[in-house]
Write a protein that holds these residues in place. Structure first.
Motif, mmCIF file in Angstrom:
data_model
loop_
_atom_site.group_PDB
_atom_site.id
_atom_site.type_symbol
_atom_site.label_atom_id
_atom_site.label_comp_id
_atom_site.label_asym_id
_atom_site.label_seq_id
_atom_site.Cartn_x
_atom_site.Cartn_y
_atom_site.Cartn_z
ATOM 1 N N ALA A 20 -22.499 0.367 -21.186
ATOM 2 C CA ALA A 20 -23.719 -0.338 -21.538
ATOM 3 C C ALA A 20 -24.898 0.619 -21.519
ATOM 4 C CB ALA A 20 -23.951 -1.490 -20.570
ATOM 5 N N GLN A 21 -24.630 1.907 -21.504
ATOM 6 C CA GLN A 21 -25.644 2.923 -21.353
ATOM 7 C C GLN A 21 -25.800 3.714 -22.642
ATOM 8 O OE1 GLN A 21 -26.442 1.466 -18.573
ATOM 9 N NE2 GLN A 21 -26.431 3.179 -17.169
ATOM 10 N N GLN A 147 -31.340 5.336 -21.040
ATOM 11 C CA GLN A 147 -30.948 3.938 -21.191
ATOM 12 C C GLN A 147 -30.180 3.423 -19.978
ATOM 13 O OE1 GLN A 147 -29.062 3.255 -25.017
ATOM 14 N NE2 GLN A 147 -30.409 4.700 -26.044
ATOM 15 N N GLY A 149 -29.045 1.068 -17.370
ATOM 16 C CA GLY A 149 -29.020 -0.380 -17.217
ATOM 17 C C GLY A 149 -28.395 -0.813 -15.912
ATOM 18 N N GLY A 364 -32.187 -4.096 -20.637
ATOM 19 C CA GLY A 364 -31.133 -3.396 -21.358
ATOM 20 C C GLY A 364 -29.723 -3.840 -21.036
ATOM 21 N N ASP A 365 -29.565 -5.072 -20.478
ATOM 22 C CA ASP A 365 -28.214 -5.518 -20.162
ATOM 23 C C ASP A 365 -27.890 -6.887 -20.743
ATOM 24 O OD1 ASP A 365 -29.835 -6.978 -18.535
ATOM 25 O OD2 ASP A 365 -28.865 -6.448 -16.663
ATOM 26 N N SER A 393 -26.966 -5.035 -25.485
ATOM 27 C CA SER A 393 -27.671 -4.122 -24.590
ATOM 28 C C SER A 393 -29.152 -4.474 -24.596
ATOM 29 C CB SER A 393 -27.429 -2.668 -25.008
ATOM 30 O OG SER A 393 -27.795 -2.458 -26.362
ATOM 31 N N ASP A 394 -29.971 -3.735 -25.343
ATOM 32 C CA ASP A 394 -31.403 -4.030 -25.322
ATOM 33 C C ASP A 394 -31.869 -4.865 -26.500
ATOM 34 O OD1 ASP A 394 -30.783 -1.904 -26.950
ATOM 35 O OD2 ASP A 394 -32.554 -0.738 -26.464
#
Length: 484
Positions: A20-21, A147, A149, A364-365, A393-394
């Motif tokens: 998720a990054q 990024q 999260g 962002g999650d 994500s975002d």
């Protein structure tokens, strides 16, 4: 910030390697940051000198971060493999790794020393540089650039500047061998997977491609071909001056008249006017065109089901000029596990215009992080779902183009009476409609009926529900509450 939630779930994220990054394969953003001893460190300088860099992004309050920090894995990595001559590095080092600890959540110096909400003393006994982000130290932008999260996030950055998330590896030095061989040819261009726009509202889009100089001499020229369904549409001569491992984004001529599923490919060739020494690292970047939904109803309804952190969620609908024509959020946070369905937002858009719906999560999650039940749905006046989803994500969303102006949602609902609300057993609906659907907060259909004045809802549990009221002129949404 989702501190309480993350304490409970971050170990699951890292152990299962959830991405998720910053996506693996991305080019690492450069930074110059100062450690607690006042020494400045530049990422690209270390990479250009052949070092593989490991970065532990952690937060002072995070138990899994503390667990990995105190495991000794990064201490061993730095002391036995760090740069020769650096503080605390052994004399017999392999001299090919650098390690940083970035406290990315703004923890104060006192908290880094073990005070306040901290898990412990992060400084004492840590041999590698600590890069803080509290006010007056380093910019917190580095956390956003990467990024982050969830905590901890441990990145490995190879000398070619490419990032991969490596998790909480017990023996991280073994990962160094996965980095590609260093540049060895004079003229070698590299390309990356296509990451530009693929969605077009009216058949037009502007493709782009990222290139990297993987050669030992500066890259000053390149040829870029764009093909649609195997036919060359344009040839673009690129010129510049990229040092080894430097990158550039090339914007290419616009493509017009595209249809859904058209195959677009982008080929690069002739770095510095000669044959590419290693064509294997610059394969064609390709994608299939997606066309936006056409001729949609001018009426739209946006339905949001928030999770525990609704205050992180916002959305908007923009027109072809980027102007916001409809928006919503942030929403209310919940005090405990569960969800809440927010009142739908309805509006009428201009006809024959391309629009884009975008939903944002400031952390962002995604909208359903934590309890797995958040969702969003955008529906037009004909009942067509224009965009829907939950986990992202975002940002997430979709594009669509409205058709001719028709009867508005407000006109539909103004001619229909729905009562009582809240309702116990029987819901009364007066007006001209063809059918009705009742959906729970997760978007599941729980009841449907043809047009009738009285609908028995006694079988439904207490809670908030959505009515989709279908008429000859479109669909209107209405929220009701069942309370017995």
């Amino acid at each position: 910030m989702k501190k309480i939630l993350l304490i409970a779930v971050v170990a699951v994220f890292t152990l299962n390697n959830v991405q998720a990054q910053l996506p693996n394969g991305s080019v690492a953003p450069d930074f110059t940051l100062t450690d607690l001893d006042g020494t400045s460190h530049n990422l690209y300088s270390l990479l250009d000198n052949g070092y593989t860099v490991f970065i532990d992004f952690s937060a002072i309050w995070c138990p899994p971060c503390w667990g990995y920090h105190t495991s000794g894995a990064l201490e061993d990595l730095y002391m036995n493999h760090g740069p020769a001559g650096m503080p605390n590095v052994n004399a017999n080092t392999t001299d090919d790794v650098m390690v940083f600890f970035i406290e990315g959540d703004g923890g104060s110096l006192a908290e880094l020393q073990g005070g306040g909400n901290s898990q412990g003393d992060w400084i004492t006994g840590t041999p590698y540089p600590i890069l803080p982000t509290y006010s007056g130290s380093n910019p917190a932008q580095v956390t956003q650039d990467y990024q982050i999260g969830y905590w901890p996030t441990v990145y490995q950055i190879c000398p070619d500047r490419i990032v991969s998330e490596c998790g909480q590896a017990a023996s991280p030095y073994s990962l160094v061998s996965a980095c590609p061989a260093p540049a060895s040819n004079d003229n070698d261009a590299r390309t990356f997977d296509y990451a530009g726009e693929t969605l077009t509202c009216e058949g037009d889009l502007v493709p782009e491609i990222m290139i990297q100089n993987y050669g030992l001499v500066n890259l000053t020229s390149l040829s870029v071909d764009v093909l649609v369904n195997g036919n060359v549409i344009s040839t673009t001569p690129w010129t510049g001056n990229l040092a080894t491992y430097a990158t550039d984004n090339i914007t290419l001529p616009a493509l017009t008249g595209l249809a859904s599923n058209d195959a677009v490919s982008i080929n690069t060739s002739y770095p510095n006017g000669v044959m590419d020494a290693d064509p294997s690292n610059n394969p064609a970047a390709s994608f299939n065109v997606q066309t936006a939904i056409q001729n949609t109803h001018v009426d739209v309804t946006v339905q949001i089901v928030t999770d525990a952190y609704g205050s992180e969620t916002t959305w908007d609908i923009t027109d072809a000029n980027g102007a916001v024509v409809l928006s919503g959020g942030p929403y209310s946070n919940l005090g405990a596990a569960g969800t809440t369905t927010e009142t739908p937002v309805s509006g009428t858009l201009n006809a024959q215009i391309c629009h884009t719906f975008t939903i944002y999560d400031s952390y962002g999650d995604g909208i359903d992080a934590g309890y797995g039940v958040g969702s969003f749905t955008v529906t037009d006046g004909n009942g067509t779902v224009l965009s829907s989803g939950g986990q992202f994500s975002d940002v997430d969303g979709a594009a669509f183009k409205t058709g001719d102006a028709t009867v508005g949602i407000n006109d539909i609902i103004s001619n229909i009476s729905i009562y009582p609300n809240p309702v116990k057993d029987v819901l009364t609906i007066e007006g001209n409609y063809t059918s009705i659907e009742v959906l729970d907060i997760l978007g599941n259909l729980v009841l449907s009926s043809k047009a009738t004045k009285n609908i028995n809802v006694s079988s439904l549990a207490d809670g908030v529900y959505m009515l989709n009221i279908k008429t000859e002129n479109g669909i209107a949404a209405k929220k009701i509450t069942i309370a017995k």
